[in-house]
Every structure is written in C-alpha cells, then in structure tokens.
Design an enzyme around this catalytic site. Structure first.
Site, PDB file in Angstrom:
ATOM      1  N   ASP A   1     -51.992 -48.254  13.936  1.00  0.00           N
ATOM      2  CA  ASP A   1     -50.802 -48.292  13.867  1.00  0.00           C
ATOM      3  C   ASP A   1     -50.459 -47.344  12.774  1.00  0.00           C
ATOM      4  O   ASP A   1     -51.386 -47.366  11.697  1.00  0.00           O
ATOM      5  CB  ASP A   1     -50.296 -49.712  13.792  1.00  0.00           C
ATOM      6  CG  ASP A   1     -48.886 -49.690  13.386  1.00  0.00           C
ATOM      7  OD1 ASP A   1     -48.050 -49.010  14.222  1.00  0.00           O
ATOM      8  OD2 ASP A   1     -48.334 -50.517  12.758  1.00  0.00           O
TER       9      ASP A   1
ATOM     10  N   ASP B   1     -46.989 -47.577  10.473  1.00  0.00           N
ATOM     11  CA  ASP B   1     -46.020 -48.561   9.507  1.00  0.00           C
ATOM     12  C   ASP B   1     -46.618 -49.861   9.044  1.00  0.00           C
ATOM     13  O   ASP B   1     -46.810 -50.596  10.139  1.00  0.00           O
ATOM     14  CB  ASP B   1     -44.717 -48.585   9.919  1.00  0.00           C
ATOM     15  CG  ASP B   1     -43.861 -47.130  10.209  1.00  0.00           C
ATOM     16  OD1 ASP B   1     -43.985 -46.522   9.218  1.00  0.00           O
ATOM     17  OD2 ASP B   1     -43.472 -46.792  11.241  1.00  0.00           O
TER      18      ASP B   1
END
Length: 422
Positions: free
Chosen positions: A214, A216
C-alpha cells in the site's frame, strides 16, 4: 548511555521501552497546537512527571491584578520580563523532576528556544547532562486559530499572533492534524518505546514470491496530508468528516459517492485531487519503509493504492521513491479496496500466485482486500487503532522487520533487532 527497560501499557498489556537511565522530552508548539494534550499522553505512557508551563505559572499570573502589571500579563509592558520569569520557573521545576524521577516531559510554546541561541542553551543546561528530545507540534494556522477560538480560554483573547516557528534545532516534527494516538505512534518509537514483534508468528515461516505495498501510511507518511485535504474538502462542500474517518483506505470516488449527489461527483473528485496533489510537497517515508522497499528485488514488488495516478505519483516523488514497474492505482480497477481486485491485478501483472504474496498495509479496508485475495498481511500502526489491524503480524515501523532472499530465490520475512542507543 545505558538503556533501561520500562513498561508502558497499551490496552492493558505491557510493552517494553528501552529508555536511557535519564530522559527529558520537550513538547513545543504554539497555542492551539495540542501540545499539552500530547505532552500529557507521552507522560502517561512513560509514567514520567509532567511539567507544563501553564500549570506552573498561569494560576499565579492570573491572580495578579492587571492594573499592577499595566494590562493583562501577556500584553503588559513587562511581558518580556514575565516571560523570562515563567521560563525560569519552568526550567527549575523540570530540573527538580528530572533529578528525582529520572524522567520528565516538559510542555511550553518554547518559541525562542526553537530558534536556538541563549534560551535553548538555558533549557539544555537545566536538563543537563541529559540531552532533551524535542517534539514540535505544528499545523495549519487556520486550524490552530479555530481551536483557540473554540476553547474559549481568557488568555487567548490577549495573546498576540505568533507565527509558526521554523526550528533551528533538531526536532521530531508532529502534525497537529493527527489524532493524539497517531501522534504517539510517531513519538514513542523515537523515544525507544517499540511495539514488541511476535517472533513466533507463522508469517516468519512462510516463503513469498512478491511483496505488494500500500502507499499512504505504509510507504509514505501522508496521514496528516490526507486528513488536511479531506478536511478542506469537507469545509468546501459542507459535508461531515465522520464518514471520511469511518472509510479510511477506500478510494476517493467511494467517499465522494457517499457524501454528495451524483451530479457533483466529477467536480468533487477534481477538487480533492487538486487538494491532495498540492499538499503532497514535503512528505516523508514511514519509519524504515524506504530501506524495506529497496530491499525487495524490483521485479518482485508492486505498489497497490486507493489513490489516483496524479495523487500517488506526487506522494511517491515527494517521499523520494522511484515508481515501480507494477503500479496499481484506483484508475486501474473497477472495484477498489476492500475488494480484492487491486491486489489480484498486481499479482497477475507480476506473474505470481496471490497466495505467495506478502501485502504491507495500514488500513482495515486494505487488510480486508488482501485477505480476500489470499495474501499474507503485514500491518503497520500509526494510522488506525491497533485492535482494528487483523493482520498476520503488526509492527510499529518497517525497520522492525526485513526481507531476506533464500537460497532458492524465495522471499522471507525476518524480525530485526532495533537499537536506538548505538
């Protein structure tokens, strides 16, 4: 400096802290930054005495008649002398606490101290021989002003406007946009309070063909930027922030569809994209993330984000990452997280079985998507409450683990011994 093991309590369970035998934490920030709240939270976690400038000096000053001072003490002709006296009292109280308890958390604006010079040297001398850890809380000036207005403290009506300070000393910068829990997740590891790694976790026995990241809150510390951008979005479109907090990790188009009528979706998506791209400047990697990401062979890693191409590209560049060959954004899929489609697509593009992929995530929506895709999940604290991270392993920084390439070419996860006192 000799490390000493203390225990802090998270959810009733003790966690070891490798702290030095003497520790001083200085929490600085302008009025409304939330420094007192954070300072108290740090003191509670460390079980250290809390010395707050307002608690030490404000009751006495408020009790003095204003005509004796020529006005409120903040605007009195004697304001400089009063400041000098306040900080002298603070330093003396902090020094007593440190010498008797071995630890202290000191809270004040410290505007002059952050600039270095004589005031900073006076604080260092008071806390000597311990070198203080300085935490600087700062944020959007409009947010800080709003907080001051909302709390209704009498002294705020007399407080002169003080611009944010660009520190000239070494500090740990903490964004006022973050919740206290999110701030603690950034401060405590820097002080030596690390979440214990479960070295017996099954994930350490598995082999993987690829690592799917991922973006953020996992590779880039963009949580405050995301919150700030969506707060500005909510103010612009007059919508509630509650739905935004409840759906962290989901695509912007999903959030927009929950908050606004269909005829405004295109306008809203364009607006929030502009906000997030603009706010990406100055972002930094998550603790240990750059090294962890670089340790995975380029052909065996991918980034899988709920962000759009412009937003994700801006954040990658700001934090100093090279864009990987496999880069799955919300623009590549029909169904974003928590649907497994983004991770399944990344595995397909890498040419690997999703069941032999390790996903690195920070949000419940991403964890749910990874599990639905059949992947193992390594979760990071710092964005979401730990009890919501239902992963195979939870760590407080990617420096707590490392990736090794086995003799057969497979990837394995291994715990790392983290030492703050080298």
């Amino acid at each position: 400096m000799t490390p000493v093991t203390y225990y802090v309590y998270r959810g009733g369970m003790p966690s070891p802290c490798q702290l030095p035998d003497s520790l001083a934490v200085v929490v600085a920030g302008t009025a409304g930054s939330g420094k007192s709240t954070l300072g108290r939270a740090i003191a509670e976690r460390l079980r250290a005495p809390l010395v707050d400038l307002d608690s030490v000096t404000t009751p006495l000053l408020d009790a003095l008649p204003s005509d004796a001072l020529g006005g409120h003490w903040l605007t009195s002709p004697h304001a400089l002398a009063i400041r000098a006296g306040r900080y002298a009292a603070l330093r003396a109280t902090a020094a007593d606490a440190l010498s008797t308890a071995g630890r202290v958390v000191v809270v004040a604006p410290f505007t002059a101290e952050l600039a270095g010079g004589a005031e900073w040297e006076a604080l260092r001398t008071a806390l000597a021989p311990t070198e203080p850890h300085v935490v600087h809380v700062d944020g959007d000036p409009s947010v800080l002003a709003s907080r001051r207005f909302s709390r209704g403290a009498t002294r705020d009506a007399h407080r002169p406007d003080t611009p944010s300070v660009d520190p000239k000393i070494d500090v740990l910068s903490v964004d006022a946009e973050l919740s206290t829990a999110q701030q603690l997740a950034r401060v405590l590891p820097a002080l030596g309070c690390r979440r214990p790694v479960d070295t017996d976790a099954d994930i350490f026995t598995r082999e993987f063909d690829a690592v799917l990241f991922d973006l953020d809150g996992t590779l880039v510390d963009s949580t405050a930027s995301v919150v700030r951008s969506w707060r500005r979005f909510a103010e612009h479109f007059d919508v509630s922030m509650e739905a935004l907090h409840a759906n962290h990790g989901e695509p912007a188009r999903t959030l927009v569809s929950l908050l606004l009528p269909a005829e405004r979706h295109a306008e809203a998506l364009a607006h929030v994209t502009d906000l997030e791209v603009t706010d990406a400047a100055g972002l930094h990697p998550i603790r240990g993330a750059a090294e962890f990401f670089a340790s995975v062979p380029p052909q065996r890693r991918a980034i899988v984000t709920s962000g759009s191409v412009p937003i994700a590209t801006a954040r990658l560049a700001a934090a100093g990452y090279d864009r990987p060959a496999v880069f799955v954004t919300v623009d590549d899929v029909v169904n974003g997280k928590p649907n497994p489609e983004p991770f399944l697509l990344a595995a397909e593009r890498l040419g690997v079985d999703p069941a032999r992929c390790l996903v690195v995530e920070d949000a419940p929506a991403g964890i749910a998507a990874a599990r639905a895709a059949g992947c193992a999940v390594l979760a990071l604290t710092g964005t979401t409450a730990e009890e919501e991270l239902t992963a195979d392993l939870v760590v407080d920084g990617l420096d707590a683990v490392r990736v090794e390439v086995t003799g057969s070419g497979a990837l394995r996860l291994a715990p790392t011994v983290v030492s703050l006192y080298r």
